[in-house]
Design a protein around this motif. Structure first.
Motif, PDB file in Angstrom:
ATOM      1  N   CYS A   1     -11.944 -12.968  -7.182  1.00  0.00           N
ATOM      2  CA  CYS A   1     -11.249 -11.697  -7.400  1.00  0.00           C
ATOM      3  C   CYS A   1     -10.067 -11.600  -6.458  1.00  0.00           C
ATOM      4  CB  CYS A   1     -12.201 -10.525  -7.179  1.00  0.00           C
ATOM      5  SG  CYS A   1     -11.458  -8.905  -7.505  1.00  0.00           S
ATOM      6  N   GLY A   2      -8.868 -11.622  -7.004  1.00  0.00           N
ATOM      7  CA  GLY A   2      -7.648 -11.521  -6.211  1.00  0.00           C
ATOM      8  C   GLY A   2      -7.197 -10.081  -6.064  1.00  0.00           C
ATOM      9  N   LEU A   3      -6.697  -9.760  -4.898  1.00  0.00           N
ATOM     10  CA  LEU A   3      -6.214  -8.405  -4.606  1.00  0.00           C
ATOM     11  C   LEU A   3      -4.739  -8.287  -4.947  1.00  0.00           C
ATOM     12  CD1 LEU A   3      -6.523  -5.590  -3.282  1.00  0.00           C
ATOM     13  CD2 LEU A   3      -6.109  -6.696  -1.072  1.00  0.00           C
ATOM     14  N   GLY A   4      -4.371  -7.221  -5.658  1.00  0.00           N
ATOM     15  CA  GLY A   4      -2.976  -6.951  -5.985  1.00  0.00           C
ATOM     16  C   GLY A   4      -2.394  -5.938  -5.023  1.00  0.00           C
ATOM     17  N   ASN A   5      -2.138  -4.736  -5.506  1.00  0.00           N
ATOM     18  CA  ASN A   5      -1.561  -3.673  -4.684  1.00  0.00           C
ATOM     19  C   ASN A   5      -2.468  -2.445  -4.689  1.00  0.00           C
ATOM     20  OD1 ASN A   5       1.014  -4.998  -3.962  1.00  0.00           O
ATOM     21  ND2 ASN A   5       1.365  -4.925  -6.172  1.00  0.00           N
ATOM     22  N   VAL A   6      -2.181  -1.540  -3.752  1.00  0.00           N
ATOM     23  CA  VAL A   6      -3.058  -0.391  -3.524  1.00  0.00           C
ATOM     24  C   VAL A   6      -2.239   0.890  -3.566  1.00  0.00           C
ATOM     25  CG1 VAL A   6      -4.642   0.710  -1.888  1.00  0.00           C
ATOM     26  CG2 VAL A   6      -4.602  -1.791  -2.095  1.00  0.00           C
ATOM     27  N   MET A   7      -2.721   1.877  -4.293  1.00  0.00           N
ATOM     28  CA  MET A   7      -2.108   3.201  -4.319  1.00  0.00           C
ATOM     29  C   MET A   7      -3.115   4.208  -3.770  1.00  0.00           C
ATOM     30  SD  MET A   7      -0.664   5.491  -7.506  1.00  0.00           S
ATOM     31  CE  MET A   7      -2.319   5.793  -8.165  1.00  0.00           C
ATOM     32  N   LYS A   8      -2.840   4.705  -2.573  1.00  0.00           N
ATOM     33  CA  LYS A   8      -3.730   5.695  -1.960  1.00  0.00           C
ATOM     34  C   LYS A   8      -3.649   6.997  -2.743  1.00  0.00           C
ATOM     35  CE  LYS A   8      -4.582   8.056   2.465  1.00  0.00           C
ATOM     36  NZ  LYS A   8      -4.139   8.158   3.884  1.00  0.00           N
TER      37      LYS A   8
ATOM     38  N   TYR B   1      -9.412   6.904  -0.306  1.00  0.00           N
ATOM     39  CA  TYR B   1      -9.575   6.692  -1.737  1.00  0.00           C
ATOM     40  C   TYR B   1      -8.277   6.144  -2.321  1.00  0.00           C
ATOM     41  CZ  TYR B   1     -13.915   9.328  -1.368  1.00  0.00           C
ATOM     42  OH  TYR B   1     -15.172   9.739  -1.020  1.00  0.00           O
ATOM     43  N   ALA B   2      -8.409   5.318  -3.348  1.00  0.00           N
ATOM     44  CA  ALA B   2      -7.229   4.649  -3.886  1.00  0.00           C
ATOM     45  C   ALA B   2      -7.497   4.147  -5.298  1.00  0.00           C
ATOM     46  CB  ALA B   2      -6.838   3.475  -2.985  1.00  0.00           C
ATOM     47  N   ARG B   3      -6.424   3.734  -5.955  1.00  0.00           N
ATOM     48  CA  ARG B   3      -6.506   2.943  -7.173  1.00  0.00           C
ATOM     49  C   ARG B   3      -5.909   1.581  -6.830  1.00  0.00           C
ATOM     50  NH1 ARG B   3      -4.820   5.877 -12.642  1.00  0.00           N
ATOM     51  NH2 ARG B   3      -6.093   4.140 -13.424  1.00  0.00           N
ATOM     52  N   VAL B   4      -6.504   0.534  -7.339  1.00  0.00           N
ATOM     53  CA  VAL B   4      -6.174  -0.815  -6.894  1.00  0.00           C
ATOM     54  C   VAL B   4      -5.995  -1.732  -8.097  1.00  0.00           C
ATOM     55  CG1 VAL B   4      -6.952  -2.755  -5.461  1.00  0.00           C
ATOM     56  CG2 VAL B   4      -7.561  -0.405  -4.818  1.00  0.00           C
TER      57      VAL B   4
ATOM     58  N   VAL C   1       0.866  -1.178   0.000  1.00  0.00           N
ATOM     59  CA  VAL C   1       0.000   0.000   0.000  1.00  0.00           C
ATOM     60  C   VAL C   1       0.906   1.232   0.000  1.00  0.00           C
ATOM     61  CG1 VAL C   1      -1.896   1.198   1.121  1.00  0.00           C
ATOM     62  CG2 VAL C   1      -1.705  -1.290   1.339  1.00  0.00           C
ATOM     63  N   VAL C   2       0.893   1.969  -1.094  1.00  0.00           N
ATOM     64  CA  VAL C   2       1.776   3.126  -1.256  1.00  0.00           C
ATOM     65  C   VAL C   2       0.936   4.378  -1.454  1.00  0.00           C
ATOM     66  CG1 VAL C   2       3.616   1.699  -2.233  1.00  0.00           C
ATOM     67  CG2 VAL C   2       1.943   2.773  -3.758  1.00  0.00           C
ATOM     68  N   GLY C   3       1.609   5.532  -1.343  1.00  0.00           N
ATOM     69  CA  GLY C   3       0.947   6.803  -1.595  1.00  0.00           C
ATOM     70  C   GLY C   3       1.214   7.259  -3.011  1.00  0.00           C
ATOM     71  N   ILE C   4       0.310   8.060  -3.538  1.00  0.00           N
ATOM     72  CA  ILE C   4       0.446   8.515  -4.916  1.00  0.00           C
ATOM     73  C   ILE C   4       1.682   9.388  -5.103  1.00  0.00           C
ATOM     74  CG2 ILE C   4      -0.964  10.597  -4.595  1.00  0.00           C
ATOM     75  CD1 ILE C   4      -2.158  10.046  -7.371  1.00  0.00           C
ATOM     76  N   ASP C   5       2.176   9.977  -4.006  1.00  0.00           N
ATOM     77  CA  ASP C   5       3.326  10.872  -4.089  1.00  0.00           C
ATOM     78  C   ASP C   5       4.655  10.149  -3.942  1.00  0.00           C
ATOM     79  OD1 ASP C   5       2.701  10.219  -1.513  1.00  0.00           O
ATOM     80  OD2 ASP C   5       3.314  12.140  -0.659  1.00  0.00           O
ATOM     81  N   ASN C   6       4.640   8.877  -3.548  1.00  0.00           N
ATOM     82  CA  ASN C   6       5.884   8.118  -3.392  1.00  0.00           C
ATOM     83  C   ASN C   6       5.573   6.630  -3.544  1.00  0.00           C
ATOM     84  OD1 ASN C   6       8.355   6.996  -2.782  1.00  0.00           O
ATOM     85  ND2 ASN C   6       8.660   8.169  -0.894  1.00  0.00           N
TER      86      ASN C   6
END
Length: 219
Positions: free
Chosen positions: A152-159, A132-135, A112-117
């Motif tokens: 449905c498998g979960l990958g990674n998350v970008m907050k 809120y995020a893109r996943v 789980v990362v931030g959109i800025d880094n």
């Protein structure tokens, strides 16, 4: 399709609910603990829904050719209408209104990362239901103990940004909004009030007469 993988999807901006992204959670009926999250996809995001539908179809086609011996099981509902009813017959929560609802899970801890880094994972305190995020998600065919279908498998998350928490609690900032400012300038601080309260007995002791005016006896 995402990254030339027919069953993989990168969502548009969604809101996260039931976010178990830092600690795995076992399903209520028992079983292996998993990391999971429910995605609230705005109904206006037709591109994401189209990608999801195409990827689900690709997963079913893959299951027919590689897992189910040419048979195609009846499809199970993966994407639910947040304006409709749950399987229990109860309505979805208010946060689901105007959204499609989809749950994804995985045995492996997602990043789980931030959109800025994108190179630095977020602290657990920055990850919560309501943000809120893109996943990235991946649909897969399964055949387990006679049960066939697509999951449905979960990958990674970008907050992408913060949102109101859906945990039912509130932040200190919202609980005490405006209180700190109301004490500045026109009112004494708590420390000043406490200091005056401490000084009051000494002042009264110094100013009282040596003889009790009612009894005529010394204090």
């Amino acid at each position: 399709m995402y990254q030339n993988i027919a069953t993989k999807v990168l969502t548009g901006e969604v809101r996260l609910s039931y976010a178990n992204l830092t600690t795995p959670r076992a399903p209520q009926q028992g079983g292996e603990p998993k990391y999971s999250v429910t995605l609230l996809i705005p109904k206006t995001d037709t591109a994401t829904i189209a990608d999801i539908e195409a990827s689900i179809k690709a997963a079913y086609d893959e299951g027919v050719s590689k897992k189910w011996g040419g048979a195609r099981p009846a499809p199970k509902q993966l994407v639910h209408d947040g304006d409709g009813l749950r399987q229990s017959g109860l309505p979805y929560g208010d946060e689901c209104k105007g959204h499609w609802v989809l749950t994804a899970s995985t045995k492996n801890k997602p990043q789980v990362v931030g959109i800025d880094n994108l190179s630095c994972e977020l602290l657990p305190s920055d990850i919560y239901s309501g943000m809120y995020a893109r996943v990235t998600i991946n649909f897969f065919a399964y055949d387990t103990a006679g049960s066939k279908g697509v999951g449905c498998g979960l990958g990674n998350v970008m907050k992408t940004r913060d949102g109101d928490a859906l945990s039912g609690g509130s932040s200190a900032a919202s609980d005490f909004e405006g209180i700190g400012q109301s004490f500045s300038g026109t009112q004494f601080s708590a420390a000043q009030s406490y200091g005056q309260a401490q000084a009051a007995p000494a002042f009264q002791q110094q100013s009282r007469p040596a003889v009790n005016p009612i009894t005529g006896m010394p204090w």
